[in-house]
Design a protein around this motif. Sequence first.
Motif, PDB file in Angstrom:
ATOM      1  N   GLY A  70       0.814  -1.208   0.000  1.00  0.00           N
ATOM      2  CA  GLY A  70       0.000   0.000   0.000  1.00  0.00           C
ATOM      3  C   GLY A  70       0.845   1.253   0.000  1.00  0.00           C
ATOM      4  O   GLY A  70       2.040   1.227  -0.318  1.00  0.00           O
ATOM      5  N   MET A  71       0.199   2.343   0.366  1.00  0.00           N
ATOM      6  CA  MET A  71       0.868   3.645   0.389  1.00  0.00           C
ATOM      7  C   MET A  71       0.572   4.332   1.711  1.00  0.00           C
ATOM      8  O   MET A  71      -0.456   4.082   2.336  1.00  0.00           O
ATOM      9  N   SER A  72       1.491   5.202   2.118  1.00  0.00           N
ATOM     10  CA  SER A  72       1.331   5.935   3.371  1.00  0.00           C
ATOM     11  C   SER A  72       1.670   7.400   3.162  1.00  0.00           C
ATOM     12  O   SER A  72       2.539   7.733   2.366  1.00  0.00           O
TER      13      SER A  72
ATOM     14  N   ILE B 158       4.216   7.936   8.307  1.00  0.00           N
ATOM     15  CA  ILE B 158       5.626   7.555   8.208  1.00  0.00           C
ATOM     16  C   ILE B 158       6.465   8.194   9.313  1.00  0.00           C
ATOM     17  O   ILE B 158       7.427   7.604   9.794  1.00  0.00           O
ATOM     18  N   ALA B 159       6.113   9.376   9.721  1.00  0.00           N
ATOM     19  CA  ALA B 159       6.918  10.174  10.656  1.00  0.00           C
ATOM     20  C   ALA B 159       7.383   9.413  11.903  1.00  0.00           C
ATOM     21  O   ALA B 159       8.548   9.556  12.294  1.00  0.00           O
ATOM     22  N   PRO B 160       6.539   8.577  12.545  1.00  0.00           N
ATOM     23  CA  PRO B 160       7.016   7.876  13.741  1.00  0.00           C
ATOM     24  C   PRO B 160       8.177   6.915  13.468  1.00  0.00           C
ATOM     25  O   PRO B 160       8.928   6.578  14.374  1.00  0.00           O
ATOM     26  N   PHE B 161       8.349   6.487  12.225  1.00  0.00           N
ATOM     27  CA  PHE B 161       9.396   5.533  11.874  1.00  0.00           C
ATOM     28  C   PHE B 161      10.631   6.202  11.278  1.00  0.00           C
ATOM     29  O   PHE B 161      11.668   5.574  11.130  1.00  0.00           O
TER      30      PHE B 161
ATOM     31  N   ARG C 189       1.990  11.953  -6.146  1.00  0.00           N
ATOM     32  CA  ARG C 189       0.871  12.881  -5.957  1.00  0.00           C
ATOM     33  C   ARG C 189      -0.423  12.167  -6.301  1.00  0.00           C
ATOM     34  O   ARG C 189      -0.631  11.766  -7.439  1.00  0.00           O
ATOM     35  N   LEU C 190      -1.297  11.975  -5.329  1.00  0.00           N
ATOM     36  CA  LEU C 190      -2.575  11.326  -5.552  1.00  0.00           C
ATOM     37  C   LEU C 190      -3.649  12.341  -5.916  1.00  0.00           C
ATOM     38  O   LEU C 190      -4.607  12.026  -6.606  1.00  0.00           O
ATOM     39  N   SER C 191      -3.482  13.558  -5.434  1.00  0.00           N
ATOM     40  CA  SER C 191      -4.370  14.663  -5.769  1.00  0.00           C
ATOM     41  C   SER C 191      -3.601  15.950  -5.476  1.00  0.00           C
ATOM     42  O   SER C 191      -2.428  15.910  -5.107  1.00  0.00           O
ATOM     43  N   GLU C 192      -4.264  17.060  -5.627  1.00  0.00           N
ATOM     44  CA  GLU C 192      -3.607  18.352  -5.399  1.00  0.00           C
ATOM     45  C   GLU C 192      -3.066  18.482  -3.973  1.00  0.00           C
ATOM     46  O   GLU C 192      -2.017  19.076  -3.753  1.00  0.00           O
ATOM     47  N   ARG C 193      -3.765  17.890  -3.014  1.00  0.00           N
ATOM     48  CA  ARG C 193      -3.383  18.042  -1.616  1.00  0.00           C
ATOM     49  C   ARG C 193      -2.981  16.745  -0.940  1.00  0.00           C
ATOM     50  O   ARG C 193      -2.872  16.696   0.292  1.00  0.00           O
ATOM     51  N   CYS C 194      -2.779  15.680  -1.703  1.00  0.00           N
ATOM     52  CA  CYS C 194      -2.475  14.381  -1.120  1.00  0.00           C
ATOM     53  C   CYS C 194      -1.253  13.757  -1.788  1.00  0.00           C
ATOM     54  O   CYS C 194      -1.264  13.492  -2.985  1.00  0.00           O
TER      55      CYS C 194
ATOM     56  N   GLN D 257       5.165   4.727  -1.454  1.00  0.00           N
ATOM     57  CA  GLN D 257       4.931   3.289  -1.500  1.00  0.00           C
ATOM     58  C   GLN D 257       5.604   2.630  -0.299  1.00  0.00           C
ATOM     59  O   GLN D 257       6.790   2.837  -0.036  1.00  0.00           O
ATOM     60  N   ASN D 258       4.832   1.828   0.424  1.00  0.00           N
ATOM     61  CA  ASN D 258       5.341   1.202   1.639  1.00  0.00           C
ATOM     62  C   ASN D 258       6.496   0.239   1.373  1.00  0.00           C
ATOM     63  O   ASN D 258       7.428   0.168   2.170  1.00  0.00           O
TER      64      ASN D 258
END
Length: 76
Positions: free
Chosen positions: A16-18, A23-26, A48-53, A57-58
């Motif tokens: 999946g994707m994150s 991700i920050a805690p790791f 980029r999944l959208s303008e704000r997202c 890839q994990n």
Amino acid sequence: MAQHTETPSKTLPADGMSRWNQIAPFSPFSREKFRQLVMAGKAPPAHRLSERCTAYQNRELHRFFADPVNYRVENK
């Protein structure tokens, strides 16, 4: 009105994707340093999944966190 609260995951899924907040805690790096590593090809690229997202890839993140010093983006 109910508030949406997301409890942080203790592990990063293999598939999946994150997003950065997941991700920050790791990550041993700050968000800006991670962005600089991505720009230099030394960290997994963002998608980029959208303008704000934006997500990562994990599978690539696991490769990166296993050996951040020697990680390089594979050219496809």
